[in-house]
Design a protein around this motif. Structure first.
Motif, PDB file in Angstrom:
ATOM      1  N   UNK A 119       0.838  -1.202   0.000  1.00 10.25           N
ATOM      2  CA  UNK A 119       0.000   0.000   0.000  1.00 10.25           C
ATOM      3  C   UNK A 119       0.873   1.253   0.000  1.00 10.25           C
ATOM      4  N   UNK A 120       1.920   1.248   0.815  1.00 10.94           N
ATOM      5  CA  UNK A 120       2.848   2.377   0.843  1.00 10.94           C
ATOM      6  C   UNK A 120       3.496   2.569  -0.522  1.00 10.94           C
ATOM      7  N   UNK A 121       3.884   1.447  -1.132  1.00 10.13           N
ATOM      8  CA  UNK A 121       4.537   1.518  -2.446  1.00 10.13           C
ATOM      9  C   UNK A 121       3.597   2.116  -3.483  1.00 10.13           C
ATOM     10  N   UNK A 122       2.331   1.724  -3.414  1.00 13.13           N
ATOM     11  CA  UNK A 122       1.368   2.259  -4.382  1.00 13.13           C
ATOM     12  C   UNK A 122       1.246   3.762  -4.223  1.00 13.13           C
ATOM     13  N   UNK A 123       1.195   4.223  -2.979  1.00 15.98           N
ATOM     14  CA  UNK A 123       1.058   5.655  -2.760  1.00 15.98           C
ATOM     15  C   UNK A 123       2.329   6.400  -3.148  1.00 15.98           C
ATOM     16  N   UNK A 124       3.486   5.799  -2.871  1.00 18.91           N
ATOM     17  CA  UNK A 124       4.750   6.432  -3.279  1.00 18.91           C
ATOM     18  C   UNK A 124       4.794   6.567  -4.796  1.00 18.91           C
TER      19      UNK A 124
END
Lengths: 311, 367
Positions: B314-319
């Motif tokens: 999820x963090x990667x998607x937002x980054x």
């Protein structure tokens, strides 16, 4: 409620990027929930917390904007502060306008080193006084929480009144600076909260801040908040199992295992930094890492609930 | 690497906590490894990083990073890496000493009551020191590349304005007015001077005004030196061979600050060369199959590993989304990403690892 929130003025200080704004807001929400009238003071910044808590930037940052029941926010700006101060000191509006137009005066204020710091902390002091001497404002606050600039600049703010008191000879400025200095240095009225990330530099800076505060201002770090602490998700035994399974399975499985091992290593590094901070001897409270690129209102509220629980 | 081509000066700009110091050091190391003679000017580096560079052994002087240290860290070095740590306690005294036309003036300024009390608070003194040092090293002509780590500041470009601010401080008609003979050594321009003057005295105190007048009077003899230096520094900052690199992280706040920085640079007619984004999460996914994980790790651990994986996905998607937004704003300039590393970077192998992402090749990877 712990002593730290029983002060009249709180400075939230720390290295840039550690989350001072969010911690200041969370402390404000916690104090407001306990019936205090709180003002959150940002120093000439971007009103980020205001935007997070009410969903939009305030129309006038220098006004005292309501964020939640019992909690207001404002941005302190030296030029507006100067104007307020002059208006309150000069007997007539005509004189005020005259001085405002004087080039010498503008130059002096712009040039005198530390004048912006003095005006900033002067305004902060003013908001914490029950009689609101510069504005005669209706709003009286029980507690003012300052989201201070990064460490060195924050310390300069605290030191400014004494410098001016000692340098300004005899006169109004000297007396005013002296009054501000007494209030800021009084441990009954003023407290300092340090904010650190679980990384080497922020912890080092926090420890050094503690020493500088005691040495130069005569205040202690009342509380240190270690922000964004990675949770303990995997034990050392888990890590051994994971290491053994490294390289097995399809790409997603390998990625998941690497991510778990990385998390374990990071959490261990964080715990080392926490231990360093605790060894410095000031009370420490931790806040967990929020897995999002930015904090939303509910994240700040969760932080404030956690702070309330441990304070 | 695009960012450092045809560059003699590289300024790493960005707000606090984004990894500027590490980035500056890694850029310098990589450029030195590829054959250039590089100096990195650091501000306040982490103790361990400073130790690994050999920086705490210095006062304010640049020192060659020991080639043996680099070799031991597995870094093949074709050029030279020098480092210096700007002394944060260094006061304005040195500037006064270098510009005072004679000993009498120097002593008059250094001894002035106002100066003594306020010199450590001179607005932008650390920023000004950084600019001074950069200029001085550049003029010496000994280095192919100078990399500057900028001081931490709420307004990340304070250092750019430091020379001009100082110049305005000492070179203005108001200062001339102060120096002209008149009442108590001061004279105001404009109508109503007498009234304003007495109000000013009432508010500030006569002693303060008199001391300021004496201070400015001594300082005025140094105006020419300061003016010339400020002009030269401004020229250097705007030269084609000077690259401004924005350093940021994918956190939304940081991206906004980077956007502001861009605007402020553009207001000053300074272009930025590119952006370095640190601490990027870039897991690709998809989520790992439960059965496969359980088979390898057992039910409980598999569940926790999967949950952790989801968080970082999820963090990667937002980054990723943040980087796209950033891309839309930088007009084709390069964006270089450095992944979130589990360890803080505090030694030479760590710097080399960051460098391998910055330079996109194996030049600086550990042997």
């Amino acid at each position: 409620m712990s002593g730290i929130l029983d002060r009249r003025l709180l400075f939230v200080m720390g290295k840039g990027g550690t989350g001072k704004s969010s911690v200041a807001a969370a402390l404000g929400l916690a104090a407001a929930r306990h019936g205090r009238k709180v003002l959150l003071c940002e120093v000439a910044g971007q009103q980020r917390v205001t935007r997070t808590l009410v969903g939009h930037a305030p129309s006038d940052p220098y006004e005292e904007t309501k964020l939640a029941p019992g909690l207001w926010a404002t941005s302190v700006d030296p030029d507006s502060a100067l104007e307020e101060y002059l208006r309150s000191q000069l007997p007539s509006r005509a004189l005020f306008e005259l001085l405002k137009r004087s080039r010498i005066f503008q130059y002096l204020v712009a040039a005198a080193p530390g004048s912006r710091e003095l005006l900033t902390i002067g305004k902060i002091w003013e908001t914490a006084q029950l009689d609101r001497p510069w504005t005669g404002a209706q709003l009286r606050y029980d507690l003012v929480i300052v989201d201070a600039p990064a460490t060195g600049h924050g310390l300069a703010l605290l030191a400014a009144p004494r410098t001016f008191r000692d340098v300004a000879g005899v006169g109004r400025i000297q007396r005013q600076a002296g009054r501000i200095d007494s209030f800021v240095r009084d441990p009954e009225t003023t407290g300092v909260v340090g904010v650190a990330l679980p990384e080497e530099m922020p912890v080092t800076e926090t420890i050094e801040l503690g020493s500088a505060l005691e040495r130069d201002i005569g205040l202690e770090l009342g509380l240190v908040v270690m922000n964004a602490l990675d949770p303990d998700r995997f034990s050392d035994q888990d890590a051994a199992t994971l290491a053994g399974a490294r390289g097995a399975g399809g790409a997603p499985v390998r990625e998941a295992i690497e991510a778990a091992l990385a998390q374990h290593a990071r959490a261990a590094a964080h715990r080392e930094q926490l231990a360093r901070l605790e060894a410095a001897g000031r009370p420490v409270v931790t806040l967990p890492h929020v897995f999002a690129p930015e904090l939303a209102r509910e994240d700040i509220e969760a932080m404030s609930e956690r702070l309330e629980a441990v304070l | 690497m695009n960012l450092l081509e045809n560059t003699r000066v590289c300024v790493c700009a960005g707000s606090g906590g984004v990894g500027k110091t590490t980035t500056a050091a890694a850029l310098a190391l990589g450029a030195a490894a590829s054959g250039r003679k590089v100096v990195v000017i650091t501000i306040d580096p982490a103790r361990r990083l400073a130790e690994s560079l050999g920086v705490p052994e210095l006062g304010n002087e640049e020192l060659l990073v020991d080639p043996a240290r680099l070799e031991a860290a597995g870094i093949a070095m074709k050029g030279e890496l020098w480092a210096l740590m700007l002394d944060p306690k260094r006061t304005f005294d040195d500037v006064v000493r270098s510009y005072a036309p004679d000993e009498e003036t120097r002593e008059a300024v250094l001894g002035n009551r106002i100066y003594r009390e306020l010199s450590t608070a001179v607005a932008g003194s650390q920023e000004y020191m950084a600019m001074e040092r950069l200029y001085e090293l550049h003029e010496r002509g000994e280095f192919d590349l100078l990399v500057l780590d900028t001081p931490p500041s709420r307004n990340a470009l304070d250092f750019l304005d430091a020379p001009d601010r100082l110049l305005r401080f000492i070179d203005s008609r108001s200062l001339q007015a102060f120096l002209a003979p008149g009442r108590a050594g001061l004279r105001l321009l404009g109508a109503g001077a007498g009234v304003a003057m007495s109000v000013l005295e009432r508010i500030t105190g006569i002693d303060l005004l008199r001391d300021l007048a004496e201070f400015f009077s001594s300082f005025s003899s140094m105006v020419d030196g300061f003016r010339e230096r400020a002009r030269a520094v401004n020229e250097l900052l705007r030269a084609d061979a000077t690259a401004f690199v924005l350093v940021t992280t994918p956190r939304t706040g940081s991206l906004e600050e980077a956007a502001e920085l861009r605007e402020q640079l553009s207001d000053r007619d300074i272009d930025f060369r590119g952006v370095i984004v640190n601490r990027v999460h870039s897991l690709e996914g998809p989520e790992a199959g439960a059965g496969e994980l359980e088979g390898l790790l057992g039910t409980d651990l598999a569940r926790r590993v999967a949950a952790n994986h989801r968080d970082y996905l999820a963090l990667s998607a937002r980054d990723s989304a943040s980087l796209e937004r950033l891309g839309a704003e930088v007009g084709g300039r390069p964006i270089v990403t450095v992944p979130s590393l589990e360890d803080e970077v505090h030694d030479l192998p760590g710097l080399a690892r960051v460098g391998s992402y910055l330079f996109g090749d194996d030049q600086t990877g550990p042997a």
